[in-house]
Enzyme design. Structure first.
Site, mmCIF file in Angstrom:
data_model
loop_
_atom_site.group_PDB
_atom_site.id
_atom_site.type_symbol
_atom_site.label_atom_id
_atom_site.label_comp_id
_atom_site.label_asym_id
_atom_site.label_seq_id
_atom_site.Cartn_x
_atom_site.Cartn_y
_atom_site.Cartn_z
ATOM 1 N N GLY A 170 -4.419 -4.372 -4.337
ATOM 2 C CA GLY A 170 -5.432 -3.363 -4.650
ATOM 3 C C GLY A 170 -4.743 -2.073 -4.991
ATOM 4 C CG HIS A 171 -2.302 -1.323 -7.755
ATOM 5 N ND1 HIS A 171 -1.624 -1.861 -8.809
ATOM 6 C CD2 HIS A 171 -1.612 -1.642 -6.654
ATOM 7 C CE1 HIS A 171 -0.562 -2.497 -8.347
ATOM 8 N NE2 HIS A 171 -0.542 -2.385 -7.046
ATOM 9 C CB THR A 172 -6.799 3.579 -5.444
ATOM 10 O OG1 THR A 172 -7.293 2.577 -4.563
ATOM 11 C CG2 THR A 172 -7.913 4.561 -5.769
ATOM 12 C CE LYS B 71 3.028 -2.540 -4.640
ATOM 13 N NZ LYS B 71 2.618 -2.302 -3.255
ATOM 14 C CG ASP C 184 -1.729 -1.297 1.316
ATOM 15 O OD1 ASP C 184 -2.297 -1.712 0.296
ATOM 16 O OD2 ASP C 184 -1.727 -1.899 2.405
ATOM 17 C CD GLN D 85 0.504 -8.996 -2.803
ATOM 18 O OE1 GLN D 85 1.199 -9.679 -3.521
ATOM 19 N NE2 GLN D 85 -0.752 -8.745 -3.099
HETATM 20 P P1 IMP Z 1 -2.696 -13.031 1.562
HETATM 21 O O1 IMP Z 1 -1.809 -12.429 0.524
HETATM 22 O O2 IMP Z 1 -4.158 -12.779 1.317
HETATM 23 O O3 IMP Z 1 -2.387 -14.476 1.830
HETATM 24 O O4 IMP Z 1 -2.379 -12.268 2.952
HETATM 25 C C1 IMP Z 1 -1.143 -12.406 3.621
HETATM 26 C C2 IMP Z 1 -0.711 -11.077 4.240
HETATM 27 O O5 IMP Z 1 -0.380 -10.149 3.216
HETATM 28 C C3 IMP Z 1 -1.796 -10.405 5.091
HETATM 29 O O6 IMP Z 1 -1.186 -9.742 6.172
HETATM 30 C C4 IMP Z 1 -2.389 -9.383 4.127
HETATM 31 O O7 IMP Z 1 -2.989 -8.315 4.797
HETATM 32 C C5 IMP Z 1 -1.131 -8.959 3.371
HETATM 33 N N1 IMP Z 1 -1.414 -8.438 2.036
HETATM 34 C C6 IMP Z 1 -1.734 -9.130 0.932
HETATM 35 N N2 IMP Z 1 -1.881 -8.313 -0.116
HETATM 36 C C7 IMP Z 1 -1.639 -7.084 0.316
HETATM 37 C C8 IMP Z 1 -1.592 -5.798 -0.319
HETATM 38 O O8 IMP Z 1 -1.808 -5.650 -1.541
HETATM 39 N N3 IMP Z 1 -1.284 -4.741 0.482
HETATM 40 C C9 IMP Z 1 -0.999 -4.901 1.796
HETATM 41 N N4 IMP Z 1 -1.024 -6.059 2.424
HETATM 42 C C10 IMP Z 1 -1.327 -7.142 1.695
#
Ligand code: IMP
Length: 427
Positions: free
Chosen positions: A40-42, A16, A13, A223
């Site tokens: 999630g990209h805004t 990017k 977050d 991520q």
């Molecule tokens: P998963 O990717 O759904 O398995 O989640 C694993 C961890 O990565 C959790 O703590 C999520 O909140 C975090 N996470 C996954 N995708 C994102 C993202 O795009 N931004 C921030 N945290 C993320």
């Protein structure tokens, strides 16, 4: 040849999407190489807001090739929904290429993500429950279903049958929940296959041709470094490789074909989900940053934990990805704060730590050593030149650069494409 990887340096977050969208204008090809619709990209274009979870940000420009690489896990329903919402807004999606080697998220992956998370109790990871982890588990245990299998009815049916038998048993015997009906899943997914077929191809070959043709390729990380399966704060990580090296595996290009790595750094730190966070602010300042920065998840809507900028994290991200330049985002959110803090090192049991700790027990107990810097009152969101930024804003950024050892390439002062200050050309 010119190819650039953009990655997140913190816990995700960082903004990017905005940086990738900005650089995508100059690129011919934009590639996602890991993760799935947990991202999630805004992106804001001409005042209109677009939320992307699975499609590369480059999709917002016409005439770009947008690649979803083999390292991505694809929920076909989500991909089709996102395609439709783009098409409804008049966006041309014909440049999308989806890897035939990418793995497919199945309904049992989503359900397993939920029940496994519940069963962890206090040890829960805080996943997005999109089925990401279970899909990568199947990939690694060599039971997964790839796009190429989905496109072949016979192959798909055979793999689905085998998987459903195992997964339905696991769901019932271990978690006490009902599994899925073979016919129903089969019909649903064969329909997805029909709709996605025009996009599915060998994307490594597409990239090879583009690079040979001297096209500009932009790799878009999802991520971030501290969520990397190997280099992040394990086990509170995602199941893929968001670091720059992940682009090679997740897209099928060699390390010699990457020219530059850009690390996106939010001007403060946030984290969603569980796990230690040394500079977390559980006071009014944290709350102020959350409200001002609308720090709520794009994917799950969860409030993000907020804290001071941690230069130890950025320094670490710098060397595990070989970052050339930082793109600093959301500087404007700090406008008006009297004093700012940057964590420059960690103290543990009276000693300064030289490396970012692998042990979460240690990370949870470190004492952040802060440098205090004066804030600035002037609003920064309309500033377009680096030298026009308030002196204290520049000092803050430059101190981050000194303590992390990474140069400054871009400073972003708002969500719009025009709110971007460029110090270095990236392509
Ligand atoms: P998963 O990717 O759904 O398995 O989640 C694993 C961890 O990565 C959790 O703590 C999520 O909140 C975090 N996470 C996954 N995708 C994102 C993202 O795009 N931004 C921030 N945290 C993320």
């Amino acid at each position: 040849m010119s190819s650039v990887v953009v990655i997140g340096t913190q816990w995700g977050d960082e903004g990017k999407g905005k940086i990738v969208d900005f650089l995508a204008e100059q690129a011919n090809v934009v590639v996602r190489y890991q993760g799935g619709n947990n991202a999630g990209h805004t992106v804001v274009v001409n005042g209109a807001e677009f939320k992307l979870h699975l499609l590369p940000s480059g999709i917002l420009y016409s005439r770009k090739t947008c690649v979803v690489g083999n390292g991505v896990v694809i929920d076909p329903a989500v991909m089709l929904k996102e395609l439709k919402s783009m098409q409804d807004k008049g966006i041309d999606t014909s440049g999308l290429k989806v890897s035939n080697r990418a793995h497919v998220i199945m309904p049992y992956h989503r359900l397993l993500d939920e029940v496994e998370e519940e069963s962890r109790g206090d040890r829960k990871i805080g996943t997005t429950k999109r089925g990401i982890g279970p899909c990568y588990m199947d990939k690694n245990s060599r039971a997964g279903i790839r796009m190429v299998d989905l496109m072949d009815e016979e192959e798909f049916c055979e793999k689905l049958e085998y998987n459903l038998e195992a997964k339905n048993h696991l769901l019932k015997a271990v978690y006490g929940v009902e599994g899925f009906d073979y016919e129903q899943v089969k019909q649903e997914y064969l329909e997805y296959a029909r709709q996605l077929k025009p996009y599915v191809t060998d994307t490594a070959a597409v990239l090879h041709a583009a690079i040979k043709n001297n096209e500009k390729v932009l790799f878009e990380g999802a991520q971030a470094t501290l969520l990397d399966l190997d280099h992040g704060t394990y086990p509170y990580v995602t199941s893929s490789h968001p670091i720059a090296g992940g682009a090679c595996i997740g897209a099928g290009v060699g390390p010699t074909q990457i020219n530059k790595v850009i690390g996106v750094v939010k001007a403060y730190t946030t984290r969603v989900g569980e796990g230690p966070f040394p500079t977390e602010l559980q006071d009014e300042i944290g709350q102020t940053i959350r409200e001002r920065g609308h720090e709520y998840g794009t994917t799950t809507g969860r409030p993000r934990r907020c804290g001071w900028l941690d230069a130890c994290v950025v320094r670490y991200a710098g060397y595990v990805s070989g970052i050339d330049y930082m793109a600093i985002t959301r500087l404007d959110i700090l406008d008006g704060l009297k004093t700012l803090k940057i964590c420059t090192s960690y103290k543990y049991k009276g000693e300064i730590l030289n490396e970012f700790p692998a042990s979460l027990k240690v990370l949870a107990q470190v004492e952040p050593i802060y440098e205090e810097l004066p804030g600035w009152d002037e609003p920064t969101s309309d500033i377009r030149k680096y030298e026009d930024l308030p002196l204290n804003a520049r000092r803050y950024i430059e101190r981050l650069s000194e303590t992390s050892g990474i140069g400054i390439g871009i400073v972003s002062v708002g969500p719009g494409r025009e709110q971007t200050i460029i110090l270095e050309n990236m392509f």
